[in-house]
Design a protein around this motif. Structure first.
Motif, mmCIF file in Angstrom:
data_model
loop_
_atom_site.group_PDB
_atom_site.id
_atom_site.type_symbol
_atom_site.label_atom_id
_atom_site.label_comp_id
_atom_site.label_asym_id
_atom_site.label_seq_id
_atom_site.Cartn_x
_atom_site.Cartn_y
_atom_site.Cartn_z
ATOM 1 N N TYR A 112 -59.418 22.834 -53.451
ATOM 2 C CA TYR A 112 -58.878 22.896 -52.095
ATOM 3 C C TYR A 112 -57.825 21.809 -51.926
ATOM 4 C CZ TYR A 112 -62.908 25.785 -50.758
ATOM 5 O OH TYR A 112 -63.847 26.786 -50.667
ATOM 6 N N ASN A 113 -57.010 21.971 -50.895
ATOM 7 C CA ASN A 113 -56.104 20.899 -50.502
ATOM 8 C C ASN A 113 -56.388 20.556 -49.047
ATOM 9 O OD1 ASN A 113 -53.675 19.457 -49.479
ATOM 10 N ND2 ASN A 113 -53.002 19.757 -51.597
ATOM 11 N N THR A 114 -57.058 19.429 -48.831
ATOM 12 C CA THR A 114 -57.329 18.966 -47.467
ATOM 13 C C THR A 114 -56.299 17.931 -47.025
ATOM 14 O OG1 THR A 114 -58.845 17.162 -48.096
ATOM 15 C CG2 THR A 114 -59.801 19.365 -47.844
ATOM 16 N N ASP A 115 -55.360 17.590 -47.923
ATOM 17 C CA ASP A 115 -54.294 16.660 -47.550
ATOM 18 C C ASP A 115 -53.420 17.244 -46.439
ATOM 19 O OD1 ASP A 115 -54.831 14.492 -49.200
ATOM 20 O OD2 ASP A 115 -53.617 15.252 -50.857
ATOM 21 N N ALA A 116 -53.135 18.547 -46.533
ATOM 22 C CA ALA A 116 -52.223 19.161 -45.565
ATOM 23 C C ALA A 116 -52.787 19.097 -44.137
ATOM 24 C CB ALA A 116 -51.901 20.596 -45.972
ATOM 25 N N PRO A 117 -53.990 19.621 -43.880
ATOM 26 C CA PRO A 117 -54.524 19.497 -42.519
ATOM 27 C C PRO A 117 -54.823 18.052 -42.131
ATOM 28 C CG PRO A 117 -56.195 20.418 -43.987
ATOM 29 C CD PRO A 117 -54.893 20.419 -44.737
ATOM 30 N N GLY A 118 -55.206 17.221 -43.110
ATOM 31 C CA GLY A 118 -55.463 15.823 -42.815
ATOM 32 C C GLY A 118 -54.209 15.089 -42.378
ATOM 33 N N PHE A 119 -53.097 15.388 -43.036
ATOM 34 C CA PHE A 119 -51.832 14.772 -42.657
ATOM 35 C C PHE A 119 -51.423 15.171 -41.237
ATOM 36 C CE2 PHE A 119 -47.222 15.287 -42.211
ATOM 37 C CZ PHE A 119 -46.795 13.992 -42.417
ATOM 38 N N LEU A 120 -51.605 16.427 -40.897
ATOM 39 C CA LEU A 120 -51.164 16.917 -39.592
ATOM 40 C C LEU A 120 -52.053 16.458 -38.440
ATOM 41 C CD1 LEU A 120 -50.190 20.620 -40.396
ATOM 42 C CD2 LEU A 120 -48.632 18.691 -40.011
ATOM 43 N N GLU A 121 -53.285 16.057 -38.722
ATOM 44 C CA GLU A 121 -54.244 15.779 -37.649
ATOM 45 C C GLU A 121 -53.703 14.839 -36.569
ATOM 46 O OE1 GLU A 121 -58.721 15.150 -38.243
ATOM 47 O OE2 GLU A 121 -58.019 13.152 -37.715
ATOM 48 N N PRO A 122 -53.181 13.648 -36.907
ATOM 49 C CA PRO A 122 -52.718 12.758 -35.830
ATOM 50 C C PRO A 122 -51.442 13.241 -35.154
ATOM 51 C CG PRO A 122 -52.204 11.811 -37.957
ATOM 52 C CD PRO A 122 -53.066 13.012 -38.227
ATOM 53 N N LEU A 123 -50.740 14.193 -35.791
ATOM 54 C CA LEU A 123 -49.495 14.708 -35.225
ATOM 55 C C LEU A 123 -49.712 15.879 -34.284
ATOM 56 C CD1 LEU A 123 -47.276 14.703 -38.456
ATOM 57 C CD2 LEU A 123 -47.255 13.008 -36.623
ATOM 58 N N ARG A 124 -50.947 16.396 -34.216
ATOM 59 C CA ARG A 124 -51.204 17.613 -33.448
ATOM 60 C C ARG A 124 -50.747 17.526 -31.989
ATOM 61 N NH1 ARG A 124 -50.888 21.978 -36.199
ATOM 62 N NH2 ARG A 124 -52.246 22.039 -38.032
ATOM 63 N N PRO A 125 -50.994 16.397 -31.278
ATOM 64 C CA PRO A 125 -50.503 16.338 -29.890
ATOM 65 C C PRO A 125 -48.987 16.505 -29.787
ATOM 66 C CG PRO A 125 -52.136 14.631 -30.279
ATOM 67 C CD PRO A 125 -51.812 15.221 -31.617
ATOM 68 N N LEU A 126 -48.247 15.967 -30.743
ATOM 69 C CA LEU A 126 -46.797 16.120 -30.751
ATOM 70 C C LEU A 126 -46.386 17.537 -31.131
ATOM 71 C CD1 LEU A 126 -45.776 12.788 -32.536
ATOM 72 C CD2 LEU A 126 -45.369 13.369 -30.140
ATOM 73 N N LEU A 127 -47.037 18.075 -32.145
ATOM 74 C CA LEU A 127 -46.678 19.406 -32.624
ATOM 75 C C LEU A 127 -47.046 20.488 -31.620
ATOM 76 C CD1 LEU A 127 -47.794 18.991 -36.340
ATOM 77 C CD2 LEU A 127 -45.439 19.087 -35.492
ATOM 78 N N GLY A 128 -47.974 20.176 -30.724
ATOM 79 C CA GLY A 128 -48.358 21.135 -29.690
ATOM 80 C C GLY A 128 -47.333 21.260 -28.584
ATOM 81 N N GLN A 129 -46.331 20.374 -28.569
ATOM 82 C CA GLN A 129 -45.275 20.435 -27.566
ATOM 83 C C GLN A 129 -44.141 21.347 -28.035
ATOM 84 O OE1 GLN A 129 -44.036 16.397 -26.723
ATOM 85 N NE2 GLN A 129 -46.151 15.655 -26.699
ATOM 86 N N THR A 130 -43.308 21.754 -27.104
ATOM 87 C CA THR A 130 -42.130 22.565 -27.416
ATOM 88 C C THR A 130 -40.938 21.650 -27.648
ATOM 89 O OG1 THR A 130 -42.948 24.404 -26.073
ATOM 90 C CG2 THR A 130 -40.594 24.380 -26.590
ATOM 91 N N HIS A 131 -40.189 21.894 -28.722
ATOM 92 C CA HIS A 131 -39.010 21.082 -29.042
ATOM 93 C C HIS A 131 -37.810 21.991 -29.298
ATOM 94 C CE1 HIS A 131 -42.498 18.580 -30.424
ATOM 95 N NE2 HIS A 131 -41.843 17.672 -29.732
ATOM 96 N N TYR A 132 -36.639 21.459 -29.002
ATOM 97 C CA TYR A 132 -35.409 22.175 -29.320
ATOM 98 C C TYR A 132 -35.170 22.183 -30.828
ATOM 99 C CZ TYR A 132 -34.385 21.658 -24.331
ATOM 100 O OH TYR A 132 -34.448 21.691 -22.965
ATOM 101 N N PHE A 133 -35.612 21.112 -31.474
ATOM 102 C CA PHE A 133 -35.329 20.949 -32.896
ATOM 103 C C PHE A 133 -36.354 19.999 -33.486
ATOM 104 C CE2 PHE A 133 -32.945 18.888 -36.428
ATOM 105 C CZ PHE A 133 -32.622 20.029 -37.152
ATOM 106 N N ARG A 134 -36.776 20.278 -34.709
ATOM 107 C CA ARG A 134 -37.734 19.415 -35.392
ATOM 108 C C ARG A 134 -37.215 19.092 -36.789
ATOM 109 N NH1 ARG A 134 -43.743 22.145 -34.248
ATOM 110 N NH2 ARG A 134 -43.813 21.671 -32.005
ATOM 111 N N MET A 135 -37.121 17.804 -37.091
ATOM 112 C CA MET A 135 -36.661 17.401 -38.422
ATOM 113 C C MET A 135 -37.566 16.311 -38.977
ATOM 114 S SD MET A 135 -32.960 15.955 -39.774
ATOM 115 C CE MET A 135 -32.302 17.603 -40.096
ATOM 116 N N ALA A 136 -37.835 16.392 -40.275
ATOM 117 C CA ALA A 136 -38.631 15.377 -40.962
ATOM 118 C C ALA A 136 -37.880 14.881 -42.179
ATOM 119 C CB ALA A 136 -39.982 15.941 -41.378
ATOM 120 N N ARG A 137 -37.737 13.571 -42.274
ATOM 121 C CA ARG A 137 -37.221 12.950 -43.483
ATOM 122 C C ARG A 137 -38.434 12.523 -44.305
ATOM 123 N NH1 ARG A 137 -34.218 12.635 -39.228
ATOM 124 N NH2 ARG A 137 -31.934 12.536 -39.356
ATOM 125 N N VAL A 138 -38.623 13.177 -45.439
ATOM 126 C CA VAL A 138 -39.804 12.947 -46.277
ATOM 127 C C VAL A 138 -39.366 12.243 -47.552
ATOM 128 C CG1 VAL A 138 -41.740 14.019 -47.496
ATOM 129 C CG2 VAL A 138 -40.936 14.997 -45.324
#
Length: 285
Positions: free
Chosen positions: A101-127
């Motif tokens: 399994y890969n639990t890194d993906a949902p684990g990474f997103l967990e603290p971002l969920r309140p932000l990701l639940g909002q509507t945005h005009y544009f979303r960018m990530a520098r990784v």
């Protein structure tokens, strides 16, 4: 007397905080079990899984650097998300089969969920980074509608990773050292936008090289996230805080991914919420 146990394997492994997390939850839930760390070189992986298959008390293992892709040929099947990401951080014995399994993906997103639940005009990530953890992070962010700028020492590897994980996405690549020098790029009005800057590499970790990132590359209102856990407050996060940016540390992802793994290992929901405060105190104590 038999004792159900799980483990974390990696090279190096002494820095892993996973035993503290799982031990804390086992204690709070009153579950008789154990969670251990095992220093595992690449040439020992095959023998490790061969021996664990025959141990009825072994519930599975977490997999950390640098084995998240190397373990794949040694297990029986992959969960669909792990197959899509191409990296495994959790192996569980289900019946007679070892399942990745890969639990890194949902684990990474967990603290971002309140932000990701909002509507945005544009979303960018520098990784920043192109290793096993970066694969999970890129896949997770692409699924959340993020345009990704993936930076690595090898731009070709970064481009291949994006094409593999999200071939239809409008993503970009950059050399890692591009972000080391100051820029005078005039960022547009970022109101209504979500900008993330993520260190998905081991740079900045104790014993590793420094991560060089000039804050002029971060648009106003950016959120910084570093997956490194040793030290917990990296120079990258210190600089971001000093510049007034919001930050998330590596324990956020570590606890989030461990939550999903713990359920699979021990068949119970770990205590979260207020318990996270006490857990962090124990990890930092």
């Amino acid at each position: 007397m038999s004792l159900a146990y799980a483990e974390v394997i990696g090279d190096p492994i002494a820095q892993s905080k996973s035993p503290v997390i799982h031990g804390f939850w086992l204690e709070k839930l009153g579950i008789t079990g154990d969670y251990r760390r095992v220093h595992m070189k690449a040439d020992g992986l095959a023998d490790y899984f061969a021996s664990r298959r025959d141990d009825p008390d072994w519930r599975g293992c977490n997999v950390t650097m640098p084995h998240k892709q190397a373990v794949i040929p040694l297990i029986d099947r992959l969960d669909p998300l792990a197959a899509r990401i191409g990296a495994v951080n959790t192996v569980v014995r289900e019946g007679g089969a070892l399942v990745g399994y890969n639990t890194d993906a949902p684990g990474f997103l967990e603290p971002l969920r309140p932000l990701l639940g909002q509507t945005h005009y544009f979303r960018m990530a520098r990784v920043l980074g192109t290793g096993g953890a970066a694969r999970a992070i890129v896949a997770a962010l692409a699924a959340e509608g993020m345009v990704i700028v993936l930076a690595g020492r090898d731009v070709g590897k970064a481009r291949a990773l994006l094409e593999e994980l999200d071939p239809k996405g409008d993503h970009h690549v950059a050399p890692l050292d591009h972000f080391a020098d100051a820029t005078d790029f005039p960022f547009d009005d970022r109101e209504g936008c979500l900008d993330l800057v993520v260190n998905a590499s081991s740079l900045g970790m104790t014993g590793q090289g420094a991560l060089c990132f000039d804050m002029s590359h971060a648009p106003p209102g950016s959120v910084f996230y570093d997956i490194v856990t040793s030290p917990l407050e990296t120079d990258f996060l210190k600089a971001a805080k000093g510049a007034g940016f919001r930050t998330f540390d590596g324990l956020s992802m570590l606890i989030g991914q461990a939550d999903h793994a713990f359920r699979k290992f021990f068949g119970a929901m770990p205590p979260r919420g207020a318990a996270d405060v006490a857990l962090r105190e124990r990890m930092l104590g």
